[in-house]
Scaffold this active site. Structure first.
Site, short mmCIF file in Angstrom:
data_model
loop_
_atom_site.label_atom_id
_atom_site.label_comp_id
_atom_site.label_asym_id
_atom_site.label_seq_id
_atom_site.Cartn_x
_atom_site.Cartn_y
_atom_site.Cartn_z
N HIS A 160 0.87 -1.28 0.13
CA HIS A 160 0.07 0.04 0.04
C HIS A 160 0.76 1.21 -0.10
O HIS A 160 1.90 1.22 0.49
CB HIS A 160 -1.04 -0.07 1.53
N SER A 179 -8.18 -14.72 -1.60
CA SER A 179 -8.75 -13.25 -1.80
C SER A 179 -10.16 -13.23 -2.37
O SER A 179 -10.83 -14.07 -2.85
CB SER A 179 -7.94 -12.82 -2.86
#
Length: 483
Positions: free
Chosen positions: A201, A404
């Site tokens: 991130h 995911s």
């Protein structure tokens, strides 16, 4: 036999291969008991912005000044006529209608919009501020520390850290959790080097810039997972300095989960003892999903990690941005300071902290519990597989990592379509994050519209669907070369 298989898997990963999970792995299988056991009490700075500009032109959103709502002074007779109140009521009513409409077409960002906190409306009249240390009451009495510490205890139990061995707080967002986790690592190892995969991130690299830390980017596999072969190669020249490592429990774009065990083994094999590295686990979204996926790798403080953070407005579903940061109590003294006029201790990033957020988190955790989250995780993974399968059956390149609910696919050609469905895009790919509020019906609406639009985008035969092999691997690409 099992041990030899695990060694082979680690060997393959160290050689840069994308290793699938075992055949018996079922991403939507229910674990028998999701309830964790009760814990018994006892400086090269990376300029990512410049790099992005060099690589491609980024499409930015609209300038909000073109549609902002101006603040104007009331007329002298407003109190009598009530025109201003009526005007403001009409603006808010229109805004509410727009929120309802935008929520219907929300797919690209990991926010759970399925919640109802009507019972908490009675608290909106109070300025609840948890300034200072969550565990030390300050002189400011309008706080919610009793809720905050209850929430922290819940997460400490989830990640297997005893109550008298952890410290944490409710943050304002996932970025603050990363800023704090990396700051703790920097304070423990002032001369340490920060290592993070390229798909970490942006807040991780923001932390490096803010703290003036030397930061080394590590390459990733096609899945988005950290490449531990490259990680080892970048550790070796820096064996004289401690390592501060960001491990992604679900990357932002591809939802890839870094192999925590392999990261630890790579550090150990390179000569780093446990007292010479600090690992922060960024679990913004998937940190709260992975504990409820059968046979998924475990994030636990029984392993040599230093901190874990998750977002509260993502999978939990809070109406305001917030998060949870947990670290080991032994580390926090390195950055805490007593503040006399608070009658408390400061060890957080921010001063004043939202006292409403812990109450919202506490309310949801009590309503859902571990078993409730388990059911929602199963639903999300099942719907994510449905979306991936339908995309592929329509001839659209798509990838879904095994742990995911983030489905990656070809970036739509029409930016208006992207904005309508609020898709997150990077280069040639876009993604949908399947959250508890995303139903099969909503996915069908999206797919039908996408398939219809594609027939116009490529009808002249001159334009072709983009090749996304470099992003997700050729096996997941549906371009002319890789069909």
């Amino acid at each position: 036999m099992v041990g030899s298989i695990e060694v082979d898997v680690m060997s393959d990963k160290l050689n840069g291969k994308v290793v699938p999970l075992p055949e018996e792995f079922d991403p939507i299988a229910m674990i028998s008991d999701p309830l964790p056991p009760q814990v018994v009490e006892n400086g090269g700075i990376v300029d990512d912005e410049a790099e992005d500009k060099q690589n491609r032109e980024i499409v930015l959103g609209k300038n909000v000044h073109t549609m902002c709502l101006a603040v104007t002074e009331p007329d002298a007779d407003d109190e009598v006529t009530g025109e201003r109140e009526a005007y403001m009521a009409s603006v808010l009513a229109r805004y509410r209608r727009s929120l309802i409409e935008r929520t219907k077409h929300h797919l690209g960002y990991p926010y759970n919009l399925d919640f109802d906190y009507g019972a908490l409306a009675q608290l909106q009249h109070f300025s609840i501020n948890n300034l200072g240390d969550p565990f030390i009451e300050s002189n400011y009495g309008v706080h919610s520390r009793q809720f905050e510490v209850g929430v922290l205890d819940w997460f400490a139990r989830l990640w297997e850290l005893e109550k008298n061995e952890y410290w944490g707080y409710i943050t304002n967002c996932g970025t603050e959790g990363n800023l704090h986790g990396i700051l703790v690592g920097r304070e423990v190892f002032p001369d340490g080097i920060l290592y993070a995969s390229r798909e970490s991130h942006y807040s991780v690299f923001k932390a490096a810039r803010m703290y003036r830390m030397e930061c080394i980017k590590v390459e990733t596999l096609a899945s988005g997972e950290i490449d531990c072969t490259d990680f080892k190669a970048k550790l070796l020249p820096n064996k004289d300095k401690p390592s501060i490592v960001n491990v992604n429990i679900g990357t932002t774009v591809k939802g890839a989960v870094d192999d925590l065990d392999l990261v630890i083994k790579t550090l150990e094999d390179t000569g780093f003892t446990h007292d010479r590295f600090y690992i922060h686990c960024d679990g913004a979204l998937f940190g709260l999903m992975i504990p409820f996926v059968k046979r998924a790798p475990k994030v636990t403080f029984k392993k040599p990690i230093g901190s874990v953070s998750v977002s509260g407005h993502k999978f939990v579903g809070c109406p305001m941005p917030c998060g949870v940061q947990i670290t080991r109590l032994e580390h926090i003294n390195a950055l805490s300071r007593n503040v006399e006029y608070l009658a408390s201790r400061d060890a957080t990033i921010m001063g004043s902290r939202n006292g409403h957020a812990p109450i919202f988190l506490w309310y949801t955790l009590n309503r859902k519990g571990y078993r409730g989250f388990q059911k929602e995780v199963q639903k999300c993974l099942r719907n994510a597989h449905y979306l991936k399968d339908r995309l592929r059956s329509a001839g659209i390149g798509a990838m879904l990592n095994e742990l995911s609910s983030t489905v990656v696919f070809e970036r739509p050609q029409d930016e208006e379509f992207v904005r309508r469905w609020q898709l997150a895009c990077q280069g040639s790919i876009a993604h949908v994050v399947v959250m508890p509020n995303i139903t099969v019906e909503k996915l069908d609406d999206f797919l039908n519209e996408l398939i219809g639009k594609r027939s116009t985008w490529f009808q002249d035969g001159k334009s072709q669907p983009p090749c996304i092999a470099a992003d997700v691997g050729k096996e997941n690409c549906a371009c002319v070369m890789h069909k």
